[in-house]
Design a protein around this motif. Structure first.
Motif, PDB file in Angstrom:
ATOM      1  N   ALA A 114      17.975  27.462  44.996  1.00  0.00           N
ATOM      2  CA  ALA A 114      19.353  27.719  45.404  1.00  0.00           C
ATOM      3  C   ALA A 114      20.078  28.360  44.236  1.00  0.00           C
ATOM      4  O   ALA A 114      19.801  28.057  43.073  1.00  0.00           O
ATOM      5  CB  ALA A 114      20.060  26.431  45.812  1.00  0.00           C
ATOM      6  N   ALA A 115      21.004  29.273  44.536  1.00  0.00           N
ATOM      7  CA  ALA A 115      21.730  29.973  43.475  1.00  0.00           C
ATOM      8  C   ALA A 115      23.141  30.297  43.932  1.00  0.00           C
ATOM      9  O   ALA A 115      23.439  30.341  45.134  1.00  0.00           O
ATOM     10  CB  ALA A 115      21.004  31.257  43.074  1.00  0.00           C
ATOM     11  N   GLU A 116      23.991  30.514  42.950  1.00  0.00           N
ATOM     12  CA  GLU A 116      25.364  30.964  43.187  1.00  0.00           C
ATOM     13  C   GLU A 116      25.584  32.257  42.416  1.00  0.00           C
ATOM     14  O   GLU A 116      24.856  32.551  41.455  1.00  0.00           O
ATOM     15  CB  GLU A 116      26.353  29.883  42.737  1.00  0.00           C
ATOM     16  N   LEU A 117      26.588  33.021  42.826  1.00  0.00           N
ATOM     17  CA  LEU A 117      26.875  34.307  42.189  1.00  0.00           C
ATOM     18  C   LEU A 117      27.753  34.097  40.962  1.00  0.00           C
ATOM     19  O   LEU A 117      28.729  33.358  40.986  1.00  0.00           O
ATOM     20  CB  LEU A 117      27.588  35.224  43.185  1.00  0.00           C
ATOM     21  N   SER A 118      27.371  34.763  39.868  1.00  0.00           N
ATOM     22  CA  SER A 118      28.148  34.696  38.628  1.00  0.00           C
ATOM     23  C   SER A 118      28.152  36.083  38.012  1.00  0.00           C
ATOM     24  O   SER A 118      27.186  36.488  37.362  1.00  0.00           O
ATOM     25  CB  SER A 118      27.541  33.681  37.661  1.00  0.00           C
ATOM     26  N   VAL A 122      22.758  36.084  39.589  1.00  0.00           N
ATOM     27  CA  VAL A 122      22.686  34.818  40.315  1.00  0.00           C
ATOM     28  C   VAL A 122      22.305  33.754  39.295  1.00  0.00           C
ATOM     29  O   VAL A 122      21.522  34.018  38.370  1.00  0.00           O
ATOM     30  CB  VAL A 122      21.665  34.851  41.471  1.00  0.00           C
ATOM     31  N   VAL A 123      22.873  32.569  39.447  1.00  0.00           N
ATOM     32  CA  VAL A 123      22.560  31.448  38.569  1.00  0.00           C
ATOM     33  C   VAL A 123      21.918  30.362  39.420  1.00  0.00           C
ATOM     34  O   VAL A 123      22.492  29.925  40.428  1.00  0.00           O
ATOM     35  CB  VAL A 123      23.826  30.898  37.879  1.00  0.00           C
ATOM     36  N   TYR A 124      20.742  29.931  39.012  1.00  0.00           N
ATOM     37  CA  TYR A 124      20.027  28.900  39.761  1.00  0.00           C
ATOM     38  C   TYR A 124      20.731  27.558  39.584  1.00  0.00           C
ATOM     39  O   TYR A 124      20.968  27.113  38.461  1.00  0.00           O
ATOM     40  CB  TYR A 124      18.578  28.805  39.277  1.00  0.00           C
ATOM     41  N   VAL A 125      21.057  26.924  40.715  1.00  0.00           N
ATOM     42  CA  VAL A 125      21.717  25.616  40.684  1.00  0.00           C
ATOM     43  C   VAL A 125      20.801  24.501  41.168  1.00  0.00           C
ATOM     44  O   VAL A 125      21.106  23.319  40.982  1.00  0.00           O
ATOM     45  CB  VAL A 125      23.009  25.635  41.526  1.00  0.00           C
ATOM     46  N   ALA A 126      19.686  24.849  41.788  1.00  0.00           N
ATOM     47  CA  ALA A 126      18.691  23.861  42.213  1.00  0.00           C
ATOM     48  C   ALA A 126      17.370  24.587  42.417  1.00  0.00           C
ATOM     49  O   ALA A 126      17.356  25.759  42.803  1.00  0.00           O
ATOM     50  CB  ALA A 126      19.116  23.160  43.502  1.00  0.00           C
ATOM     51  N   LEU A 138      11.373  29.813  36.038  1.00  0.00           N
ATOM     52  CA  LEU A 138      12.683  29.634  36.649  1.00  0.00           C
ATOM     53  C   LEU A 138      13.065  28.165  36.634  1.00  0.00           C
ATOM     54  O   LEU A 138      12.279  27.304  37.041  1.00  0.00           O
ATOM     55  CB  LEU A 138      12.674  30.157  38.096  1.00  0.00           C
ATOM     56  N   ASN A 139      14.282  27.886  36.175  1.00  0.00           N
ATOM     57  CA  ASN A 139      14.808  26.530  36.127  1.00  0.00           C
ATOM     58  C   ASN A 139      16.291  26.577  36.473  1.00  0.00           C
ATOM     59  O   ASN A 139      16.896  27.654  36.551  1.00  0.00           O
ATOM     60  CB  ASN A 139      14.636  25.921  34.731  1.00  0.00           C
ATOM     61  N   VAL A 140      16.883  25.401  36.680  1.00  0.00           N
ATOM     62  CA  VAL A 140      18.322  25.339  36.894  1.00  0.00           C
ATOM     63  C   VAL A 140      19.018  25.953  35.681  1.00  0.00           C
ATOM     64  O   VAL A 140      18.699  25.624  34.538  1.00  0.00           O
ATOM     65  CB  VAL A 140      18.776  23.885  37.110  1.00  0.00           C
ATOM     66  N   GLY A 141      19.942  26.874  35.933  1.00  0.00           N
ATOM     67  CA  GLY A 141      20.629  27.574  34.858  1.00  0.00           C
ATOM     68  C   GLY A 141      20.079  28.960  34.587  1.00  0.00           C
ATOM     69  O   GLY A 141      20.733  29.769  33.911  1.00  0.00           O
ATOM     70  N   THR A 142      18.887  29.257  35.111  1.00  0.00           N
ATOM     71  CA  THR A 142      18.319  30.600  34.935  1.00  0.00           C
ATOM     72  C   THR A 142      19.205  31.639  35.605  1.00  0.00           C
ATOM     73  O   THR A 142      19.728  31.423  36.695  1.00  0.00           O
ATOM     74  CB  THR A 142      16.905  30.666  35.542  1.00  0.00           C
ATOM     75  N   ARG A 143      19.373  32.773  34.932  1.00  0.00           N
ATOM     76  CA  ARG A 143      20.162  33.880  35.475  1.00  0.00           C
ATOM     77  C   ARG A 143      19.226  35.057  35.752  1.00  0.00           C
ATOM     78  O   ARG A 143      18.377  35.391  34.922  1.00  0.00           O
ATOM     79  CB  ARG A 143      21.259  34.307  34.497  1.00  0.00           C
TER      80      ARG A 143
END
Length: 264
Positions: A114-118, A122-126, A138-143
């Motif tokens: 899961a990711a959100e736009l920044s 995209v920034v991984y949130v889960a 790829l981990n949480v926080g990866t852009r």
């Protein structure tokens, strides 16, 4: 016949259970499934209780504020919703979404993220990794760049026309593989297609051999607030399998996750 270790453990667990609490929770679940409420007789039938037993559970819920009585009808009060909101507020929404994402990952053996736009990324949130190792860590926080990723295109599809114009005018769009779309006109078309179709499939644009499909996650207003995807190596799942098999499951999972956004 001597008891087995398994039966001994089961007996020990049973002794620790509070049967009346278990039945009381079942009564609450039945009330939750009937928002208009139930009479004492109806609850007794639904719960498999005597009228006297059903009456005690219902009156206890009323006394504790979890139910209200209106004449002969009992229904849940808003107190349970307040408890749920407190619970939801104590942790990230993605903490609650992870079991749904894990089910997707286990079903296909592939990573679900899961990711959100920044900004332009995209920034991984889960993320729930798959059974296979991929070359990108790829981990949480990866852009990652939004323009060449499936979640990025889904998230960009939620922008207004002026916002999308600004993104395409300023974004650092460059070739990462021979298949990367770098034409701004072609990217606009791909993003608009994601908005029209409700998903984006990106095939080897971020990394050779990497294929992914994403769908949006929306809040109560219908705005796209996140995206979830399944990523795989192209040798394992074809594009047809991604749209035919993975996409329906991914959409169903997004709908489940959206319930948490609506509950906020």
């Amino acid at each position: 016949m001597e008891p087995t270790p398994e039966s001994t453990r089961a007996d020990a667990v049973a002794r620790d259970l509070v049967g009346s609490l278990e039945r009381g929770l079942a009564v609450m679940e039945i009330l939750a499934a009937h928002p208009a409420g139930l009479t004492l007789t109806e609850m007794a039938a639904e719960a498999g209780l005597t009228r006297a037993g059903a009456r005690r559970f219902l009156l206890t819920l009323v006394a504790s504020g979890y139910a209200v009585q209106d004449g002969r009808t009992f229904r849940l009060s808003s107190r349970l919703l307040a408890v749920a909101r407190t619970w939801l507020g104590g942790a990230s929404l993605w903490t609650f979404a992870e079991p749904f994402m894990r089910a997707v990952s286990e079903r296909f053996g592939e990573a679900c993220s899961a990711a959100e736009l920044s900004g332009e990324d995209v920034v991984y949130v889960a993320r729930v990794p798959g059974r296979h190792i991929v070359s990108i860590g790829l981990n949480v926080g990866t852009r990652l760049p939004a323009f060449c990723t499936s979640m990025g295109r889904v998230l960009l599809s939620g922008l207004s026309a002026p916002e999308l114009d600004r993104f395409l005018a300023k974004a650092d769009i460059r070739s990462l593989t021979p298949k990367t779309l770098t034409s701004r006109a072609a990217l606009r078309s791909a993003i608009l297609a994601a908005a029209r179709d409700g998903h984006a499939l990106v095939d080897e644009e971020l990394e050779p051999g990497l294929r992914s499909i994403a769908v949006p996650v929306r809040d109560r207003s219908g705005a796209i607030v996140a995206a979830i995807n399944v990523s795989t190596q192209s040798a394992r799942l074809s594009a047809r399998q991604m749209t035919g098999d993975v996409l329906p499951v991914l959409r169903e999972t997004a709908t489940r996750i959206e319930h948490f956004f609506v509950a906020q």
